[in-house]
Each structure stands twice: as structure tokens, then as C-alpha cells.
Design an enzyme around this catalytic site. Structure first.
Site, PDB file in Angstrom:
ATOM      1  CB  CYS A  22       2.486  -8.850   5.523  1.00  0.00           C
ATOM      2  SG  CYS A  22       1.991  -7.592   6.712  1.00  0.00           S
ATOM      3  CG  HIS A  52       0.314 -11.190   0.718  1.00  0.00           C
ATOM      4  ND1 HIS A  52      -0.676 -11.557  -0.174  1.00  0.00           N
ATOM      5  CD2 HIS A  52      -0.319 -10.805   1.857  1.00  0.00           C
ATOM      6  CE1 HIS A  52      -1.863 -11.376   0.410  1.00  0.00           C
ATOM      7  NE2 HIS A  52      -1.684 -10.930   1.641  1.00  0.00           N
ATOM      8  NE  ARG A 104      -7.376  -6.835   1.345  1.00  0.00           N
ATOM      9  CZ  ARG A 104      -7.485  -7.792   2.251  1.00  0.00           C
ATOM     10  NH1 ARG A 104      -7.654  -7.509   3.515  1.00  0.00           N
ATOM     11  NH2 ARG A 104      -7.425  -9.066   1.890  1.00  0.00           N
ATOM     12  CB  CYS A 119      -4.230  -8.108   6.385  1.00  0.00           C
ATOM     13  SG  CYS A 119      -4.413  -8.438   4.631  1.00  0.00           S
TER      14      CYS A 119
END
Lengths: 279, 117, 101
Positions: free
Chosen positions: A193, A197, A236, A240
Site C-alpha cells: 500500500c 500512498h 477498495r 488495490c
């Protein structure tokens, strides 16, 4: 751009001695995270991070602002309210399961239940409420559950996110699990992740603009143009994972709940803005 | 066309060999390399790199230009596409070879193409 | 999708003589179950592409195409092994970019 790189290099240097930092508390993690993004985006006010890419990109922000007069989730929120207020077969309503009748409480989810020893997300609480009242659980990722969750979020707009990690080894373990998940590379493409991000927010991955980790969960459930409807945070997560060719885990699995716990804790103090729209 | 036949044979050889064969690439090799580099299912280089005539490219990685000047050592370039994490553990570039996203032959075709940039 | 085709082509060429001797069905079963259990070992680090290859292997076997089935199962096995390696490596490596270790 250059500044962000400098920070990353600096971060790398700091991380060369992870043992020295081991044992950091969730609150220390959060403060460092806020500081990291403040340095990366010095012109973005703290509260603006809840708007993700719209806080970082002027063109995207203009497109977004033009959508605000008739947000595409309005009908779903109204539908959610109706479902929320309609009594179950036994005559009770959702309100009976939640503090303050379920109004203005989104900012407290997810929380760690020290008796059940697990993270309780808002969607999990909604379905447990149904089951406790003799109703079938709803599907997790979209549809009715997203509408109800969206309505509940809408009654909490502007309230600062207030996630607690109680002084309890199991709660801390759940938080740590979520953190490890967030930073672990997965899938054939080898992305965590954080690869997008934390390391690369503000950049483009093909035609997609990457948002920062800070503030991400504040706008859920979210109406994505790509979906053409509302979806939950776990939908979501699964998307991802799938993008990096990692087998998605089930919505509301322990792993995803712990991930939500960590991620939402990082956004403590930021206002609830869900439901919202994203490309 | 004997010349054509030879080049077909060479390509076949290159494709079936396990070790990279650095024969002078044909136009077909280069075209195939570009196709692999652009395809979302294969290299998907445009996701992160500005390059050539690619549209809507990402900007996570550096622009891919002057490749022969920047990477004169073909074997080193191969290794970095194979697994960039060996050179930079923080990179987000997928280890294309190690994770079997691309085969050795496919990486070699992409390098044939990259060397024209 | 030229890659799988190529892989099938190569493995077809390579595996036909061997498979003919060993019994294609048994060969397939062995590789397939090894691939499947390795895929399980990856835990929450499974790759979708491994699942895809396992499915292709199974459906090829169901239609009696054992050469393709073995090739797909072999690919699945290699992919699964990489996903297991990733899982092991990330046990420590996740800290590399983590804020506030």
C-alpha cells in the site's frame, strides 16, 4: 518533487537503525506520519488531506468541485437513511444497536472490542446488528450496506476521527498487524500500500493520480466513477490488492479489519467527509 | 531471401536460448520490444515512465531516453529490469524477471527497443 | 497473450517424450498438488496469476490435454514459490519504508 525525494532519503537514513525505533507507540507512528506528509506537501493544510488527490492537484480539484452541486451518492444516502430508520421484523431498528442511536458516531469506527478481542468496523457492526435482530446479513462491498454506512457517515460530517488503541496487548497486536500489512509488498508486481500512498503520493501512475495515506479512510464509503456506485473501504482494499496481482482477502477478514484499524488511526484528528466521490 | 531466413533463424535461436544472445536486433525484435513495453499485461512501462510516443504516462520513474548512453552495459540493464530491488531495495519497480512477469527473451526484446530511445 | 502460448509451445516440445513414458495423468497430479500446496503456503501473500495458472491447468486436465496441464501446473509452481519467498522476505523487509518503526 525534489523535496519529497530528500525526505525519502532522510527517511531511509533514519530507518537504517530500525531497532533503535522499535517499540514506537501508535501515537508516535501517527505523529511521524503527519510530519512526513507535511514535509512532503508543505502547502497543503492538515484538514485538506481528507480530500486526497483533490488536495494535491488543481485540475482534478476543479473537476471535483463541479460535481459537488449534484453529488452522485445523494440517492444512495437517502436510501440508506430509509433502511436505517425502517424497523426490522422484530420491531427494533439499527438505532438500538449503536451509541447515540447511530447518529454522529462514524468517527469512532473502527474500534477494538476488548471482550471479543477483535476490531469492529462500522460495516461489521451493521451486519451484527441485523443478525442480532434475526435478519440476514448484507453483502459487504456495495449496495445496501454501503448506503447505510454512507448515511451514518453523513450524520458525522466534520467530526474528527477518534480511533483508540486501548492499553491492551491484543489491541496493540491488531494495530501492528494492520501496519505490517500496509507496508508489506504483495502480489506479482511487488507493491505494498505504501509503495504508492507513502512513497509516491502526488505522482501519476499512468492516468491515475496517487493520493497520500493520510486522510484516505475519511471519505468512505466512496462513490467511484469507475464503479458507478458506492463501495466500502474493503472493496477498495480488494481492488488495490488485485491491481498488484495479489489475491484479495475477503471483505471484513481479520487482516482487512486490522488494516482499516491502522490506517484510520493514522488519520486521527481529521474530519469525517464520507461519503465522497473519486475517479 | 536467404538473408531473411537467416534472421528468422537467429530470432528463433534467441528466443529458445536460456542465456541472452546479443545478436543485432531486427526491426521485428524492436517492434516486439515496444509492444511488450507498452502492453499493460506485460511490461506496462508507461505506468511509471515517460518514453517515446507513449501517451498518459506516469511519472514515478525517470524518463526512458538516451538509454544506450545511460546504460552502455547491456547486461547490467538486463539485471536491473530483471530485479531492480537488488540495486535499490526501496524501489517500487517490479522485479520483472524474478517474479516471472516477463521472460528472459521478453526482457531482451524490450532492451532491443529501449536501445533505440 | 503470446507468453503462455510460447510457454505451451516450448513445454509441449520438451515434455512430450517424457510424459509419454511416465503417464501424463500421474505427472500432472504430482506437479499440480505440489503447486497447490505451495500456493497455500503463501498464506495472505498469494498471487492472482498463480490462481489463474492453477485453474488453466485444471481445466486442461479435465479436457484431457495433459501436456498443457503439466505446463500450466509447472508455471503455477514456480509462481507460487516466488510468492512464498516474498512472504518470507517481507517478514522483515516491510520495515524498510515504514514510518515510525
Amino acid at each position: 518533487m525534489l523535496k519529497a525525494k530528500v525526505i525519502l532519503v532522510a527517511l531511509g537514513a533514519a530507518l537504517a537503525v530500525p531497532q533503535a525505533l522499535a517499540g514506537a507507540t501508535p501515537e508516535e507512528d501517527r505523529k511521524e506520519t503527519v510530519e512526513y506528509f507535511k514535509q512532503m506537501f508543505p502547502d497543503v493544510p492538515f484538514e485538506e488531506f481528507v480530500n486526497g488527490q483533490y488536495a494535491l492537484n488543481e485540475d482534478r480539484r476543479k473537476q471535483w468541485e463541479s460535481m459537488q452541486d449534484f453529488p452522485p451518492y445523494e440517492f444512495a444516502v437517502a436510501e440508506g437513511q430509509e433502511m436505517f430508520e425502517t424497523p426490522f421484523a422484530n420491531g427494533k431498528t439499527y438505532a438500538s444497536c449503536f451509541e447515540n442511536g447511530g447518529i454522529g458516531i462514524r468517527q469512532n469506527y473502527p474500534y477494538f472490542d476488548t471482550e471479543k478481542n477483535e476490531v469492529i468496523t462500522l460495516e461489521l457492526a451493521i451486519n451484527r446488528c441485523r443478525e442480532a435482530n434475526g435478519e440476514e446479513p448484507l453483502k459487504w462491498k456495495k449496495g445496501a450496506i454501503a448506503s447505510i454506512s454512507a448515511y451514518m457517515a453523513s450524520t458525522s460530517q466534520g467530526k474528527p476521527i477518534n480511533i483508540k488503541v486501548p492499553d491492551d496487548p491484543d489491541a496493540l497486536a491488531a494495530y501492528q498487524d494492520g501496519k505490517e500489512f500496509y507496508y508489506s509488498r504483495r502480489g506479482q508486481l511487488n507493491f505494498s500500500c505504501a509503495s504508492c500512498h507513502v512513497q509516491n503520493p502526488g505522482k501519476w501512475i499512468r492516468a491515475d493520480f496517487l493520493s497520500p495515506a493520510l486522510g484516505q479512510p475519511a471519505n468512505f464509503p466512496v462513490h467511484r466513477s469507475k464503479w458507478g456506485e458506492l463501495g466500502t473501504l474493503h472493496r477498495r482494499f480488494a481492488g488495490c490488492n488485485n491491481n498488484v496481482r495479489a489475491e484479495p482477502l475477503p471483505a471484513q477478514s481479520e487482516e482487512y479489519r486490522n488494516l482499516e484499524y491502522f490506517l484510520t488511526y493514522m488519520s486521527n484528528g481529521l474530519p469525517v467527509v464520507g461519503p465522497a466521490t473519486r475517479p | 531471401m536467404r538473408k531473411g531466413l537467416i534472421s528468422v533463424c537467429l530470432t528463433t535461436l534467441a528466443l529458445s536460448a536460456t542465456a541472452p544472445v546479443f545478436a543485432e536486433p531486427t526491426q521485428a525484435d524492436i517492434d516486439r520490444g515496444k509492444e511488450l513495453a507498452y502492453s499493460r499485461k506485460d511490461g506496462n512501462c508507461l505506468a511509471c515512465h515517460k518514453m517515446d510516443d507513449g501517451k498518459l504516462t506516469g511519472n514515478i520513474g525517470p524518463e526512458l531516453a538516451d538509454m544506450k548512453a545511460r546504460f552502455p552495459d547491456r547486461e547490467l540493464l538486463f539485471k536491473r529490469i530483471w530485479d531492480e530491488t537488488q540495486f535499490n531495495p526501496m524501489t517500487v519497480m517490479p522485479p520483472f524477471g524474478r517474479h516471472m512477469i516477463l521472460s528472459k527473451q521478453e526482457i531482451n526484446r524490450i532492451i532491443d527497443y529501449l536501445y533505440t530511445l | 497473450m503470446k507468453k503462455p502460448l510460447l510457454a505451451i509451445g516450448i513445454s509441449l516440445a520438451l515434455s512430450v517424450p517424457l510424459v509419454a513414458q511416465a503417464g501424463p495423468k500421474e505427472d500432472f497430479q504430482e506437479v499440480y498438488s505440489k503447486a497447490e500446496s505451495t500456493h497455500q503456503d503463501a498464506g495472505t501473500f498469494q498471487w492472482t496469476i498463480t490462481s489463474d495458472r492453477l485453474k488453466s491447468a485444471k481445466s486442461a486436465a479435465d479436457s484431457g490435454d495433459y501436456e498443457k496441464a503439466v505446463a500450466m501446473a509447472n508455471e503455477a509452481l514456480k509462481l507460487a514459490e516466488e510468492s512464498v519467498a516474498q512472504r518470507k522476505q517481507q517478514k522483515e523487509a516491510w520495515r524498510q519504508v515504514a514510518i515510525g518503526n
